[in-house]
Design a protein around this motif. Structure first.
Motif, PDB file in Angstrom:
ATOM      1  N   GLY A  50       0.835  -1.193   0.000  1.00 38.14           N
ATOM      2  CA  GLY A  50       0.000   0.000   0.000  1.00 38.14           C
ATOM      3  C   GLY A  50       0.869   1.242   0.000  1.00 38.14           C
ATOM      4  N   VAL A  51       0.438   2.260  -0.726  1.00 38.08           N
ATOM      5  CA  VAL A  51       1.236   3.477  -0.791  1.00 38.08           C
ATOM      6  C   VAL A  51       0.334   4.691  -0.621  1.00 38.08           C
ATOM      7  N   ALA A  52       0.658   5.522   0.341  1.00 37.40           N
ATOM      8  CA  ALA A  52      -0.015   6.805   0.481  1.00 37.40           C
ATOM      9  C   ALA A  52       0.835   7.833  -0.251  1.00 37.40           C
ATOM     10  N   TRP A  53       0.751   9.077   0.142  1.00 38.91           N
ATOM     11  CA  TRP A  53       1.547  10.001  -0.656  1.00 38.91           C
ATOM     12  C   TRP A  53       2.317  10.947   0.218  1.00 38.91           C
ATOM     13  N   GLY A  54       3.150  11.746  -0.403  1.00 45.07           N
ATOM     14  CA  GLY A  54       3.946  12.694   0.344  1.00 45.07           C
ATOM     15  C   GLY A  54       5.173  13.050  -0.448  1.00 45.07           C
ATOM     16  N   ARG A  55       5.796  14.122  -0.023  1.00 42.93           N
ATOM     17  CA  ARG A  55       6.996  14.574  -0.700  1.00 42.93           C
ATOM     18  C   ARG A  55       8.061  13.483  -0.583  1.00 42.93           C
ATOM     19  N   THR A  56       8.190  12.969   0.623  1.00 42.37           N
ATOM     20  CA  THR A  56       9.235  11.977   0.857  1.00 42.37           C
ATOM     21  C   THR A  56       8.951  10.694   0.094  1.00 42.37           C
ATOM     22  N   VAL A  57       7.678  10.294   0.088  1.00 39.99           N
ATOM     23  CA  VAL A  57       7.322   9.087  -0.654  1.00 39.99           C
ATOM     24  C   VAL A  57       7.664   9.250  -2.131  1.00 39.99           C
ATOM     25  N   LEU A  58       7.473  10.444  -2.636  1.00 41.53           N
ATOM     26  CA  LEU A  58       7.784  10.666  -4.046  1.00 41.53           C
ATOM     27  C   LEU A  58       9.275  10.542  -4.326  1.00 41.53           C
ATOM     28  N   THR A  59      10.102  11.182  -3.508  1.00 42.32           N
ATOM     29  CA  THR A  59      11.552  11.006  -3.736  1.00 42.32           C
ATOM     30  C   THR A  59      11.940   9.557  -3.579  1.00 42.32           C
ATOM     31  N   LEU A  60      11.316   8.883  -2.640  1.00 45.38           N
ATOM     32  CA  LEU A  60      11.572   7.453  -2.504  1.00 45.38           C
ATOM     33  C   LEU A  60      11.293   6.755  -3.828  1.00 45.38           C
ATOM     34  N   ALA A  61      10.131   7.019  -4.372  1.00 47.22           N
ATOM     35  CA  ALA A  61       9.746   6.369  -5.628  1.00 47.22           C
ATOM     36  C   ALA A  61      10.778   6.626  -6.716  1.00 47.22           C
ATOM     37  N   GLU A  62      11.226   7.873  -6.801  1.00 47.71           N
ATOM     38  CA  GLU A  62      12.176   8.224  -7.852  1.00 47.71           C
ATOM     39  C   GLU A  62      13.516   7.527  -7.686  1.00 47.71           C
ATOM     40  N   ASN A  63      13.847   7.186  -6.459  1.00 44.14           N
ATOM     41  CA  ASN A  63      15.151   6.591  -6.203  1.00 44.14           C
ATOM     42  C   ASN A  63      15.115   5.086  -6.009  1.00 44.14           C
ATOM     43  N   LEU A  64      13.955   4.531  -6.134  1.00 44.04           N
ATOM     44  CA  LEU A  64      13.832   3.096  -5.948  1.00 44.04           C
ATOM     45  C   LEU A  64      14.545   2.376  -7.074  1.00 44.04           C
ATOM     46  N   PRO A  65      15.458   1.474  -6.750  1.00 45.95           N
ATOM     47  CA  PRO A  65      16.115   0.749  -7.837  1.00 45.95           C
ATOM     48  C   PRO A  65      15.145  -0.195  -8.529  1.00 45.95           C
ATOM     49  N   GLU A  66      15.421  -0.482  -9.776  1.00 44.79           N
ATOM     50  CA  GLU A  66      14.549  -1.376 -10.505  1.00 44.79           C
ATOM     51  C   GLU A  66      14.703  -2.791  -9.973  1.00 44.79           C
ATOM     52  N   LYS A  67      13.628  -3.515 -10.008  1.00 44.57           N
ATOM     53  CA  LYS A  67      13.605  -4.825  -9.355  1.00 44.57           C
ATOM     54  C   LYS A  67      12.422  -5.592  -9.910  1.00 44.57           C
ATOM     55  N   ALA A  68      12.612  -6.867 -10.190  1.00 49.02           N
ATOM     56  CA  ALA A  68      11.522  -7.615 -10.812  1.00 49.02           C
ATOM     57  C   ALA A  68      10.655  -8.298  -9.768  1.00 49.02           C
ATOM     58  N   MET A  69       9.419  -7.817  -9.633  1.00 47.13           N
ATOM     59  CA  MET A  69       8.480  -8.432  -8.701  1.00 47.13           C
ATOM     60  C   MET A  69       7.142  -8.611  -9.413  1.00 47.13           C
ATOM     61  N   PRO A  70       7.133  -9.484 -10.402  1.00 41.86           N
ATOM     62  CA  PRO A  70       5.971  -9.561 -11.282  1.00 41.86           C
ATOM     63  C   PRO A  70       4.675 -10.001 -10.594  1.00 41.86           C
ATOM     64  N   ASP A  71       4.770 -10.690  -9.490  1.00 39.01           N
ATOM     65  CA  ASP A  71       3.548 -11.173  -8.839  1.00 39.01           C
ATOM     66  C   ASP A  71       3.072 -10.254  -7.733  1.00 39.01           C
ATOM     67  N   SER A  72       3.607  -9.047  -7.698  1.00 40.33           N
ATOM     68  CA  SER A  72       3.237  -8.145  -6.622  1.00 40.33           C
ATOM     69  C   SER A  72       2.278  -7.101  -7.140  1.00 40.33           C
ATOM     70  N   CYS A  73       1.628  -6.413  -6.212  1.00 38.41           N
ATOM     71  CA  CYS A  73       0.959  -5.211  -6.667  1.00 38.41           C
ATOM     72  C   CYS A  73       1.114  -4.076  -5.703  1.00 38.41           C
ATOM     73  N   VAL A  74       0.988  -2.889  -6.252  1.00 39.61           N
ATOM     74  CA  VAL A  74       1.150  -1.664  -5.496  1.00 39.61           C
ATOM     75  C   VAL A  74      -0.210  -0.986  -5.473  1.00 39.61           C
ATOM     76  N   VAL A  75      -0.712  -0.720  -4.298  1.00 40.94           N
ATOM     77  CA  VAL A  75      -2.084  -0.281  -4.136  1.00 40.94           C
ATOM     78  C   VAL A  75      -2.146   1.141  -3.605  1.00 40.94           C
ATOM     79  N   GLN A  76      -2.917   1.937  -4.245  1.00 46.04           N
ATOM     80  CA  GLN A  76      -3.143   3.311  -3.793  1.00 46.04           C
ATOM     81  C   GLN A  76      -4.134   3.284  -2.627  1.00 46.04           C
ATOM     82  N   VAL A  77      -3.740   3.812  -1.491  1.00 45.87           N
ATOM     83  CA  VAL A  77      -4.603   3.669  -0.308  1.00 45.87           C
ATOM     84  C   VAL A  77      -5.373   4.935   0.040  1.00 45.87           C
ATOM     85  N   ILE A  78      -5.188   5.968  -0.730  1.00 42.84           N
ATOM     86  CA  ILE A  78      -5.964   7.192  -0.493  1.00 42.84           C
ATOM     87  C   ILE A  78      -6.357   7.760  -1.845  1.00 42.84           C
TER      88      ILE A  78
END
Lengths: 340, 340
Positions: free
Chosen positions: A139-167
Motif C-alpha cells: 500500500g502506498v499513500a503520498w507525500g513529498r518523501t514518498v515521491l523522492t523514494l519512488a524516484e530513487n527506488l532501484p529497478e527490481k523484478a516483482m511480477p507477482d506483486s501489486c502496489v495499491v493506492q490507499v488514499i
DNA sequence: AACTGAGGTTGTCAATTGTCAGGCCGAGGT
DNA sequence: ACCTCGGCCTGACAATTGACAACCTCAGTT
C-alpha cells in the motif's frame, strides 16, 4: 608513464596481447561485453584506475569517465551503506526500544545541505528495495518523501506483486505529487501491477462519499487495501506550510476543528493528536481512503519522515502505533527522543 | 569555492549552526553515530565531498579519507555492479543456453592483472550474498576460489541456516585451504551454524573408510549433506600444478589411473572426463565426501572457476550436469564456447 | 560533391582524492 | 615526575578524477 600519443591507437591493443595469448579481444565492433559494464566492473570491483581501463579497452581515459558516468546514470552500479548498521546506531536503538518498532533507520546529519525529505526518501528507497519480496501487496499513500523514494527506488523484478493506492486522488499544487503518480511510479520500478483508486480523496459531502463507497469497483479496491501486507506512507504536520494544505487535500479552515482538538499530524489524510488518538471529524466522512484503524491492521507499516517541524507529528504517530518501521534523520530522532 | 583555511576549524562548525538551530551536534566525545558510518553515508549517499564532510565533522580531510578507507575495509559499504547485467551479457547467455544453466555470470577481462580465482571469488561472493536466504542449507567444498569467495562474502544474518562441509578434511600446503576452514569462514560471515565433517578426506584403505562411514556421527553428517539445497564448489584441473595435488589430497601417482581413463577435472575430489562421466577408481573407495551423484541431487549447484587452464575441466563439469550456476571470467567463457 | 548536425571521442585543466612523514596526546612503565 | 610507545590526526604533496569545449566521423540532405 608518459601520455601515449594517440595517433597510433587504432591499430594496437598493447595490454591485451601481452597478457593473454589465447583469447584475442574482440575486434572493434564485435564487443561481446557492453563497454559500460566492462568499465564499471574493472573500476568498482577490480579497482583499476581509469587510465588502466582506458588502455585495456583501447580508448582514451576521458571516454572511460563517460562510460562510468553513463553506467551510474543507468543504475548499473549501486553503492549501498549497510542498512543494518544504521539500524543499530544508538538513536535508532533508542527509538526502537521506546516505541516497540521492528526497524528504525536513522541517517546521519548532513549539515542541512539538502532537504530532509530528499535524503530520507533515498534512504527509504534502499530500505524498501531490501525488504520487498515478490508477491507482496504494498500500500502506498503520498507525500513529498514518498515521491523522492519512488524516484530513487532501484529497478527490481516483482511480477507477482501489486502496489495499491490507499488514499483517493487529489489535484496537487506541485508536480507529480498525487497519490496515483507515486503508486504508478513505484509499480513501474518494481515491474508490479499498479492498482489505483479511481476516486477523489475528498468529496464535498458525506452522502456523495457514501454513495461512491458503495460502488463495486471502489469496494474492490478497498478489499485490496485491506489485503496489503506492507504499507508505505509519509507523515504530515498540521502547520500552515504543510503539504496537506498546499496540495489542496484539506483547506486550512477545515483543519481548524482538528487543531483545536489537539491535532499534531496527518497520515493519509487522517488527523491524530500527540498521544496518537485518531481525531474523527466531519472531513473524515467526506474522505475516501484508508483509515487509521486499517493502517494498524497492516503487518509492516513503514513511515518515511523527518525535518525540524515534524517532531510532534512523528511522535504522535509513534505513540499511536501507526508504524512498525521508521526512517528518519539524526536531528529529527534527537528531537523526538528529547520530547519524551 | 576556494579552499578554506584549516587553522580555525576547531572552534566553529559553520555549516551546522546556521542550518539547524535546534539540534546541537554532539559535543566531541559523545558521538551517537559511529564516525565511520557518518562519513560513509554523507560521502556515498549524499555525495558531499570529503572536504565538506571534514568541516561538518570537525576533523581534517585526511581523517575523513581514513574513515572512508576503514569503512570500506570493514565492509560498511558495498559497491555492486548489478549482477543481472553480467548474467545477460552475450557470453553468459550462450553458456546458459548451451548447457541449460539457470544462471551464469561472466565477469569482464582485466588484462591479466590479478589471478582469475581472486576476481571470480569476489564476484561469487556477491552472487552468493544475493541468492542466499535464511533457512538455506549450504554445502561447501573447497578450493582457492571458494576461499577468496569466503573472505569476500559480506556479513549477513542467517541464523536458521547451516553451512555443511561436503568433503573430508585434509592437510594443506597452503594456508587456510582446508575444507573446514572454508566452511567455518563462510558460516561465521552468515551467522549460521557450521557443520564440519570430522574425518579425513582420504584414508589409506577402503576397509577403514567403510568402517568410518558406518559411524553414527559420520552418518549424521552425510544426512545433512544430502539435505543441502545449495552447493558451492570449485573446479580443479588434473594438471601437475593443480590444487588437488598441491594440497596433498591426491598424489600424482594415484591420479595416473584416472588420467589414462581421460580425466580432465576434479570436483570435490572426484574425477570426471571431458564428457562429464564420473570416473570411479580405487581412490573413490578410500574417500569420504560427497559423490558426483549426490552433487546432481542438490537443487542449486554453484561453481566458481576460471583461468586459462581450466577450460576442459569446466567443460566436462558442464556436460556432466554438475552445475546449475557458473561464475567465471570472459577469457574462460570464450575458451569454453570455442571448444564446442 | 559539399554541407550539416548528432553522437561520440579527445586533450586540457581544475577539483577532488590518496599518500606519507611528522606531530600530538594519552596509557603504561620506570 | 619523566620517558617511551602506539594510535590517531594533520598538512603538504602527488596522483587520480571530473568537466568541458573542441574535434572528429558518418549518415542524411541539398
Amino acid at each position: 608513464m608518459a601520455l601515449r600519443s594517440r595517433t597510433k591507437d587504432k591499430a594496437e591493443r598493447p595490454a591485451a596481447t601481452e597478457a593473454d595469448g589465447r583469447t584475442p579481444l574482440p575486434r572493434p565492433g564485435e564487443y561481446l561485453t557492453d563497454p559500460l559494464l566492462w568499465a564499471s566492473w574493472l573500476y568498482h570491483h577490480d579497482e583499476l584506475t581509469q587510465s588502466q581501463i582506458a588502455d585495456l579497452m583501447g580508448v582514451s581515459r576521458a571516454t572511460v569517465v563517460n562510460y562510468l558516468q553513463q553506467a551510474r546514470d543507468l543504475h548499473y552500479v549501486k553503492v549501498v551503506v549497510r542498512p543494518e548498521l544504521l539500524n543499530s546506531i544508538d538513536l535508532a536503538q533508542q527509538l526502537k526500544q521506546a516505541f516497540g518498532l521492528a526497524e528504525c533507520m536513522v541517517i546521519p546529519f548532513d549539515g542541512g545541505m539538502r532537504p530532509p525529505s530528499e535524503r530520507i526518501g533515498r534512504a527509504g528507497a534502499q530500505y524498501l528495495d531490501q525488504i520487498l519480496t515478490n508477491g507482496d501487496v504494498l500500500g502506498v499513500a503520498w507525500g513529498r518523501t514518498v515521491l523522492t523514494l519512488a524516484e530513487n527506488l532501484p529497478e527490481k523484478a516483482m511480477p507477482d506483486s501489486c502496489v495499491v493506492q490507499v488514499i483517493g486522488s487529489q489535484r496537487s499544487a506541485y508536480d507529480g505529487f498525487t497519490a496515483e503518480e507515486c503508486v504508478a511510479f513505484i509499480a513501474r520500478r518494481l515491474h508490479a501491477r499498479s492498482i489505483s483508486l479511481h476516486a477523489p480523496a475528498a468529496l464535498s459531502n458525506a452522502a456523495l462519499r457514501d454513495a461512491l463507497m458503495r460502488e463495486p469497483t471502489i469496494q474492490e479496491q478497498f478489499a485490496r487495501i485491506r489485503s496489503c501486507n506492507k504499507l508505505l506512507f509519509g507523515i504530515c504536520t498540521v502547520k500552515a506550510n504543510s503539504l496537506v494544505f498546499a496540495s489542496g487535500l484539506i483547506s486550512v479552515d477545515e483543519s481548524k476543528y482538528y487543531i483545536t482538538k489537539g491535532a499534531v499530524g496527518v497520515i493519509a489524510g487522517r488527523f491524530y493528536d500527540v498521544e496518537g488518538n485518531w481525531l474523527r471529524g466531519s472531513m473524515d466522512d467526506r474522505m475516501i481512503g484508508i483509515t487509521l484503524d486499517d493502517v494498524r491492521a497492516v503487518p509492516a507499516r513503514i513511515a518515511v519522515a523527518g525535518g525540524p517541524d515534524k517532531t510532534d507529528a512523528i511522535l504522535g504517530a509513534l505513540r499511536g502505533g501507526y508504524l512498525t518501521a521508521l526512517i528518519t534523520d539524526e536531528p529529527t530522532a534527537r528531537n523526538i527522543l528529547g520530547r519524551l
